[in-house]
Design a protein around this motif. Structure first.
Motif, short mmCIF file in Angstrom:
data_model
loop_
_atom_site.label_atom_id
_atom_site.label_comp_id
_atom_site.label_asym_id
_atom_site.label_seq_id
_atom_site.Cartn_x
_atom_site.Cartn_y
_atom_site.Cartn_z
N ILE A 90 0.61 -1.24 0.01
CA ILE A 90 -0.01 -0.07 -0.01
C ILE A 90 1.00 1.35 0.21
N SER A 91 1.66 1.42 0.70
CA SER A 91 2.65 2.63 0.95
C SER A 91 3.25 2.99 -0.34
N PRO A 92 4.24 2.16 -0.76
CA PRO A 92 4.85 2.53 -1.92
C PRO A 92 4.06 2.83 -3.17
N ALA A 93 2.73 1.89 -3.54
CA ALA A 93 1.76 2.08 -4.36
C ALA A 93 1.16 3.66 -4.35
N LEU A 94 0.67 4.16 -2.99
CA LEU A 94 0.04 5.09 -2.82
C LEU A 94 1.25 6.50 -3.20
N MET A 95 2.28 6.38 -2.47
CA MET A 95 3.48 7.41 -2.78
C MET A 95 3.42 7.63 -4.32
N LYS A 96 3.78 6.34 -4.89
CA LYS A 96 4.04 6.56 -6.49
C LYS A 96 2.69 7.28 -7.09
N ALA A 97 1.33 6.94 -6.75
CA ALA A 97 0.34 7.39 -7.33
C ALA A 97 0.21 9.06 -7.16
N ILE A 98 0.73 9.35 -5.65
CA ILE A 98 0.78 10.85 -5.58
C ILE A 98 1.86 11.64 -6.38
N GLU A 99 3.12 10.89 -6.61
CA GLU A 99 3.92 11.53 -7.44
C GLU A 99 3.30 11.70 -8.77
N VAL A 144 -7.38 16.70 -0.93
CA VAL A 144 -7.12 16.22 0.33
C VAL A 144 -8.80 16.48 1.01
N ILE A 145 -9.32 15.37 1.54
CA ILE A 145 -10.60 15.74 2.16
C ILE A 145 -10.36 15.59 3.52
N PHE A 146 -10.28 16.73 4.30
CA PHE A 146 -10.14 16.94 5.75
C PHE A 146 -11.16 16.62 6.33
N SER A 147 -11.48 15.47 7.18
CA SER A 147 -12.56 15.16 7.98
C SER A 147 -12.08 15.24 9.49
N GLU A 148 -12.93 15.06 10.28
CA GLU A 148 -12.74 15.10 11.87
C GLU A 148 -11.74 14.13 12.12
N ARG A 184 -2.15 7.72 10.46
CA ARG A 184 -0.54 7.83 10.09
C ARG A 184 -0.54 7.77 8.72
N TRP A 185 -1.06 6.73 8.09
CA TRP A 185 -1.48 6.82 6.44
C TRP A 185 -1.88 8.12 5.96
N CYS A 186 -2.99 8.45 6.59
CA CYS A 186 -3.57 9.95 5.76
C CYS A 186 -2.48 11.04 6.12
N LEU A 187 -1.70 11.17 7.42
CA LEU A 187 -0.61 11.95 7.46
C LEU A 187 0.70 11.92 6.67
N ASP A 188 0.92 10.66 6.46
CA ASP A 188 2.13 10.37 5.46
C ASP A 188 1.68 10.78 4.12
N GLU A 189 0.67 10.37 3.50
CA GLU A 189 0.32 10.78 2.44
C GLU A 189 0.16 12.34 2.15
N LEU A 190 -0.40 13.08 3.29
CA LEU A 190 -0.35 14.54 3.30
C LEU A 190 0.92 15.18 3.32
N VAL A 191 2.21 14.64 3.89
CA VAL A 191 3.72 14.96 3.96
C VAL A 191 4.11 14.84 2.28
N LYS A 192 3.73 13.88 1.75
CA LYS A 192 4.14 13.50 0.35
C LYS A 192 3.39 14.47 -0.74
N ALA A 217 2.98 19.84 7.52
CA ALA A 217 2.13 19.52 6.32
C ALA A 217 0.62 19.97 6.61
N LEU A 218 0.10 19.75 7.86
CA LEU A 218 -1.25 20.29 8.11
C LEU A 218 -1.43 21.53 8.37
N MET A 219 -0.28 22.25 8.75
CA MET A 219 -0.63 23.81 8.88
C MET A 219 -0.55 24.45 7.43
N GLU A 220 0.62 23.86 6.49
CA GLU A 220 0.56 24.31 5.13
C GLU A 220 -0.72 24.08 4.52
#
Length: 162
Positions: free
Chosen positions: A57-66, A73-77, A83-91, A146-149
């Protein structure tokens, strides 16, 4: 988002849009409706249910982001409880800076300032993931930045699913 003119287009990508969201909160309502609307407009969209079985999952998601021209980005409560969402957001933010990708935030039933400052229920969710995280202080600081930005970006605020 009714027209494609608001999206950045370049030639070295596979997807027009990468959708980042907290699945248990929005997958079967807001996100599925947004995904369907993008598909109806022939906007090639990556959503995590198209991953092949057995693929990491992680490598595939990171590649898809690139490989995506834009990230929505759908920020919900509880987005920040993952951690997955946060790592995605950093990328996603990294690709915005380094590759000129566009980031389009949707604040789904959350206030942008709660994302930016990690306050309210959004901040509580972030606090829990920080407590349970085995990440270094540097990793947590990357999430916070990343959240602040992302919270400072112009986006859409949705107080309901419409």
């Amino acid at each position: 988002m009714a027209s494609t003119s608001s999206f950045a287009f370049s030639s070295n990508t596979t997807y027009d849009v990468f959708l980042s969201f907290r699945g248990i909160e929005t997958r079967h309502n807001f996100t599925s409706h947004l995904h369907a609307a993008l598909c109806r407009k022939n906007i090639t969209t990556f959503i995590d249910d198209i991953l092949e079985r057995g693929e990491g999952i992680s490598p595939a998601l990171m590649k898809a982001i690139e490989e995506s021209k834009n990230s929505v980005v759908i920020f919900s409560e509880n987005y920040a409880s993952s951690r997955w969402c946060l790592d995605e957001l950093v990328k996603i933010i990294d690709c915005e800076k380094k590759l000129g990708r566009k980031v389009l935030p949707i604040f789904y039933r959350v206030n942008p300032s709660d994302v930016r400052k990690q306050t309210g229920k959004f901040g509580e969710a972030f606090g829990k993931v920080k407590e349970n995280s085995k990440h270094s202080l540097d990793g947590v600081e990357k999430w916070r930045t990343a959240l602040m930005e992302a919270g400072n970006l112009s986006g859409w605020v949705s107080s309901d699913s419409r």
